[in-house]
Design a protein around this motif. Structure first.
Motif, PDB file in Angstrom:
ATOM      1  N   ALA A  94       2.635  -4.632   3.423  1.00 35.64           N
ATOM      2  CA  ALA A  94       3.511  -3.530   3.849  1.00 35.64           C
ATOM      3  C   ALA A  94       3.165  -2.299   3.013  1.00 35.64           C
ATOM      4  O   ALA A  94       2.301  -2.352   2.130  1.00 35.64           O
ATOM      5  CB  ALA A  94       4.979  -3.912   3.680  1.00 35.64           C
ATOM      6  N   ASN A  95       3.851  -1.222   3.295  1.00 33.78           N
ATOM      7  CA  ASN A  95       3.571   0.052   2.628  1.00 33.78           C
ATOM      8  C   ASN A  95       4.856   0.668   2.083  1.00 33.78           C
ATOM      9  O   ASN A  95       5.960   0.305   2.508  1.00 33.78           O
ATOM     10  CB  ASN A  95       2.962   1.036   3.632  1.00 33.78           C
ATOM     11  N   ILE A  96       4.688   1.629   1.198  1.00 36.41           N
ATOM     12  CA  ILE A  96       5.847   2.371   0.672  1.00 36.41           C
ATOM     13  C   ILE A  96       6.527   3.143   1.797  1.00 36.41           C
ATOM     14  O   ILE A  96       7.752   3.119   1.914  1.00 36.41           O
ATOM     15  CB  ILE A  96       5.409   3.331  -0.467  1.00 36.41           C
ATOM     16  N   TYR A 113      -6.376  -1.124  -7.921  1.00 37.08           N
ATOM     17  CA  TYR A 113      -6.823   0.060  -7.183  1.00 37.08           C
ATOM     18  C   TYR A 113      -6.539  -0.095  -5.694  1.00 37.08           C
ATOM     19  O   TYR A 113      -6.569  -1.197  -5.144  1.00 37.08           O
ATOM     20  CB  TYR A 113      -8.321   0.270  -7.383  1.00 37.08           C
ATOM     21  N   HIS A 114      -6.320   1.037  -5.041  1.00 32.57           N
ATOM     22  CA  HIS A 114      -6.164   1.037  -3.589  1.00 32.57           C
ATOM     23  C   HIS A 114      -7.543   0.805  -2.951  1.00 32.57           C
ATOM     24  O   HIS A 114      -8.541   1.362  -3.422  1.00 32.57           O
ATOM     25  CB  HIS A 114      -5.593   2.385  -3.136  1.00 32.57           C
ATOM     26  N   PRO A 115      -7.615  -0.014  -1.899  1.00 33.75           N
ATOM     27  CA  PRO A 115      -8.919  -0.253  -1.261  1.00 33.75           C
ATOM     28  C   PRO A 115      -9.624   1.031  -0.824  1.00 33.75           C
ATOM     29  O   PRO A 115     -10.853   1.108  -0.857  1.00 33.75           O
ATOM     30  CB  PRO A 115      -8.584  -1.125  -0.045  1.00 33.75           C
ATOM     31  N   ASP A 137      -5.516   4.574  11.990  1.00 31.60           N
ATOM     32  CA  ASP A 137      -5.651   3.302  12.719  1.00 31.60           C
ATOM     33  C   ASP A 137      -4.336   2.530  12.716  1.00 31.60           C
ATOM     34  O   ASP A 137      -3.948   1.934  13.726  1.00 31.60           O
ATOM     35  CB  ASP A 137      -6.750   2.443  12.076  1.00 31.60           C
ATOM     36  N   GLU A 138      -3.674   2.547  11.580  1.00 32.10           N
ATOM     37  CA  GLU A 138      -2.410   1.813  11.460  1.00 32.10           C
ATOM     38  C   GLU A 138      -1.340   2.463  12.333  1.00 32.10           C
ATOM     39  O   GLU A 138      -0.542   1.786  12.987  1.00 32.10           O
ATOM     40  CB  GLU A 138      -1.953   1.798   9.996  1.00 32.10           C
ATOM     41  N   ASP A 139      -1.345   3.787  12.360  1.00 29.85           N
ATOM     42  CA  ASP A 139      -0.389   4.535  13.179  1.00 29.85           C
ATOM     43  C   ASP A 139      -0.617   4.241  14.671  1.00 29.85           C
ATOM     44  O   ASP A 139       0.321   4.173  15.458  1.00 29.85           O
ATOM     45  CB  ASP A 139      -0.565   6.033  12.891  1.00 29.85           C
ATOM     46  N   GLY A 158       0.831  -1.202   0.000  1.00 33.24           N
ATOM     47  CA  GLY A 158       0.000   0.000   0.000  1.00 33.24           C
ATOM     48  C   GLY A 158       0.860   1.245   0.000  1.00 33.24           C
ATOM     49  O   GLY A 158       2.059   1.206  -0.319  1.00 33.24           O
ATOM     50  N   GLU A 159       0.237   2.350   0.372  1.00 33.40           N
ATOM     51  CA  GLU A 159       0.929   3.641   0.282  1.00 33.40           C
ATOM     52  C   GLU A 159       1.606   4.006   1.602  1.00 33.40           C
ATOM     53  O   GLU A 159       2.825   4.167   1.672  1.00 33.40           O
ATOM     54  CB  GLU A 159      -0.103   4.702  -0.103  1.00 33.40           C
ATOM     55  N   GLY A 160       0.821   4.123   2.641  1.00 34.06           N
ATOM     56  CA  GLY A 160       1.370   4.502   3.939  1.00 34.06           C
ATOM     57  C   GLY A 160       0.308   4.346   4.997  1.00 34.06           C
ATOM     58  O   GLY A 160      -0.887   4.311   4.685  1.00 34.06           O
ATOM     59  N   PRO A 161       0.714   4.257   6.256  1.00 32.75           N
ATOM     60  CA  PRO A 161      -0.252   4.047   7.327  1.00 32.75           C
ATOM     61  C   PRO A 161      -1.234   5.208   7.439  1.00 32.75           C
ATOM     62  O   PRO A 161      -0.882   6.360   7.185  1.00 32.75           O
ATOM     63  CB  PRO A 161       0.620   3.973   8.593  1.00 32.75           C
ATOM     64  N   ILE A 176       0.223  -1.682  12.776  1.00 36.50           N
ATOM     65  CA  ILE A 176      -0.058  -2.799  11.853  1.00 36.50           C
ATOM     66  C   ILE A 176      -0.682  -2.218  10.587  1.00 36.50           C
ATOM     67  O   ILE A 176      -1.581  -1.355  10.681  1.00 36.50           O
ATOM     68  CB  ILE A 176      -1.034  -3.812  12.496  1.00 36.50           C
ATOM     69  N   PRO A 177      -0.228  -2.665   9.404  1.00 32.22           N
ATOM     70  CA  PRO A 177      -0.790  -2.084   8.176  1.00 32.22           C
ATOM     71  C   PRO A 177      -2.224  -2.559   7.924  1.00 32.22           C
ATOM     72  O   PRO A 177      -2.590  -3.672   8.293  1.00 32.22           O
ATOM     73  CB  PRO A 177       0.152  -2.595   7.077  1.00 32.22           C
ATOM     74  N   PHE A 178      -2.984  -1.707   7.294  1.00 32.97           N
ATOM     75  CA  PHE A 178      -4.324  -2.049   6.804  1.00 32.97           C
ATOM     76  C   PHE A 178      -5.207  -2.678   7.884  1.00 32.97           C
ATOM     77  O   PHE A 178      -5.655  -3.811   7.765  1.00 32.97           O
ATOM     78  CB  PHE A 178      -4.230  -2.964   5.562  1.00 32.97           C
ATOM     79  N   VAL A 179      -5.435  -1.908   8.937  1.00 29.61           N
ATOM     80  CA  VAL A 179      -6.361  -2.359   9.988  1.00 29.61           C
ATOM     81  C   VAL A 179      -7.595  -1.456  10.085  1.00 29.61           C
ATOM     82  O   VAL A 179      -8.496  -1.718  10.868  1.00 29.61           O
ATOM     83  CB  VAL A 179      -5.677  -2.440  11.376  1.00 29.61           C
TER      84      VAL A 179
HETATM   85  N1  URA Z   1      -3.673   2.699   3.433  1.00 30.27           N
HETATM   86  C1  URA Z   1      -2.440   2.266   3.090  1.00 30.27           C
HETATM   87  O1  URA Z   1      -1.959   2.538   2.013  1.00 30.27           O
HETATM   88  N2  URA Z   1      -1.789   1.533   3.958  1.00 30.27           N
HETATM   89  C2  URA Z   1      -2.285   1.205   5.149  1.00 30.27           C
HETATM   90  O2  URA Z   1      -1.599   0.513   5.887  1.00 30.27           O
HETATM   91  C3  URA Z   1      -3.559   1.655   5.470  1.00 30.27           C
HETATM   92  C4  URA Z   1      -4.239   2.409   4.604  1.00 30.27           C
END
Ligand code: URA
Length: 299
Positions: free
Chosen positions: A191-193, A265-267, A158-160, A152-155, A164-167
């Motif tokens: 993981a993220n960029i 696509y990004h979720p 919620d992730e911050d 993904g792109e970045g936290p 944990i990524p994508f929570v």
């Molecule tokens: N979007 C992202 O790109 N990464 C995440 O971890 C959460 C949302």
């Protein structure tokens, strides 16, 4: 004193130095070999002839910098490891560390420890401004033996908060996408960029992405999933090394460091425009085909 390198090796390594310098990766110059190359580039004395080896330098070859053009040559993926010419009359006084080789694998049993080494090296990171707003650094989540990895792109918030990524909401949708593929979240790696939350969930600045993404590349090189899925334009841009419209990247398999890369696509975008879910599912089916997966039956 200048070290003796055969011309092909020297040119390839200098191209690597310039490539990273152009990306703004100052961390790259920390390693002794890179200081030598930079000195050669600038016509300065060999720093290794006066200084001892840097004890912080990575000793594990897979954790060293990428091979020449790896980041940008994803379309063809045809570059071969840089080889010294065997017939050169004056071999280097000290052997140069080999660049990581595509196909060189970390044994599955060693991958968790290898990932931990990368996490340790990141430490309490202050390499880019994103650390200022960070609560928790988001390294990555999932199986070190995953055959499928999502980037993904970045936290977000919620992730911050959880590290944990994508929570968050986008993560819930990603979980559903993974389940639709017949997999459990624990079986894939995510993981993220960038590993720290950009303020207001903005897109990472180039200096932030360029500083952080080499750690992601190391994670990828350890896990070596068969298939990577880039979620959205930012992930695609950094993985493919070039900014291109998502539309032109979707729907096909890209070669990436000896792995297969699929762009979708990004979720978070799918949450905003659910009509595109059908298109995203078509992309995920390409990933499933490559992985030999069949969708779970709906009985
Ligand atoms: N979007 C992202 O790109 N990464 C995440 O971890 C959460 C949302």
């Amino acid at each position: 004193m200048a070290r003796h390198l055969d011309l092909a090796t020297r040119d390839a390594l200098l191209a690597r130095v310039r490539f990273y310098r152009d990306l703004g990766l100052t961390e790259f110059y920390r390693r002794p070999v890179d200081r030598v190359l930079l000195a050669q580039l600038e016509g300065e004395p060999d720093p290794l002839s006066e200084q001892p080896e840097d004890p912080r330098a990575p000793s594990f070859p897979l954790f060293s910098a990428e091979r020449v053009g790896d980041h940008a040559a994803s379309q063809s993926d045809s570059s071969q490891p840089v080889q010294a010419q065997e017939d050169h009359p004056t071999p280097p006084r000290k052997p140069l560390p080999s660049p990581p080789q595509i196909g060189a694998a970390v044994a599955p049993a060693d991958r968790a420890a290898a990932l931990q080494l990368i996490r340790d090296e990141i430490g309490d990171c202050t390499r880019c401004p994103l650390h200022k707003g960070r609560n928790k650094l988001v390294f990555g989540d999932g199986s070190p033996a995953a055959r499928l990895m999502f980037v993904g792109e970045g936290p977000g918030a919620d992730e911050d908060a959880q590290g944990i990524p994508f929570v968050g909401r986008a993560g819930q949708l990603l979980n559903n996408m993974i389940a639709a593929m017949g997999l459990k979240r624990e079986e894939v790696y995510i993981a993220n960029i960038v590993k720290c939350r950009p303020p207001g969930n903005r897109t990472p600045e180039p200096a932030e992405g360029n500083t952080c993404s080499p750690f992601l590349f190391r994670q990828i090189d350890v896990i070596r999933p068969q298939v990577l899925v880039a979620l959205g334009a930012t992930a695609a841009t950094y993985l493919l090394g070039a900014r291109q419209p998502l539309a032109g990247l979707r729907g096909r398999v890209h070669a990436f460091r000896g792995m297969q890369l699929i762009v979708t696509y990004h979720p978070a975008y799918l949450l905003r425009d659910p009509r595109q879910k059908k298109e995203a599912w078509a992309d995920l089916q390409i990933a499933m085909r490559e992985l030999g997966l069949k969708p779970p039956s709906r009985e």
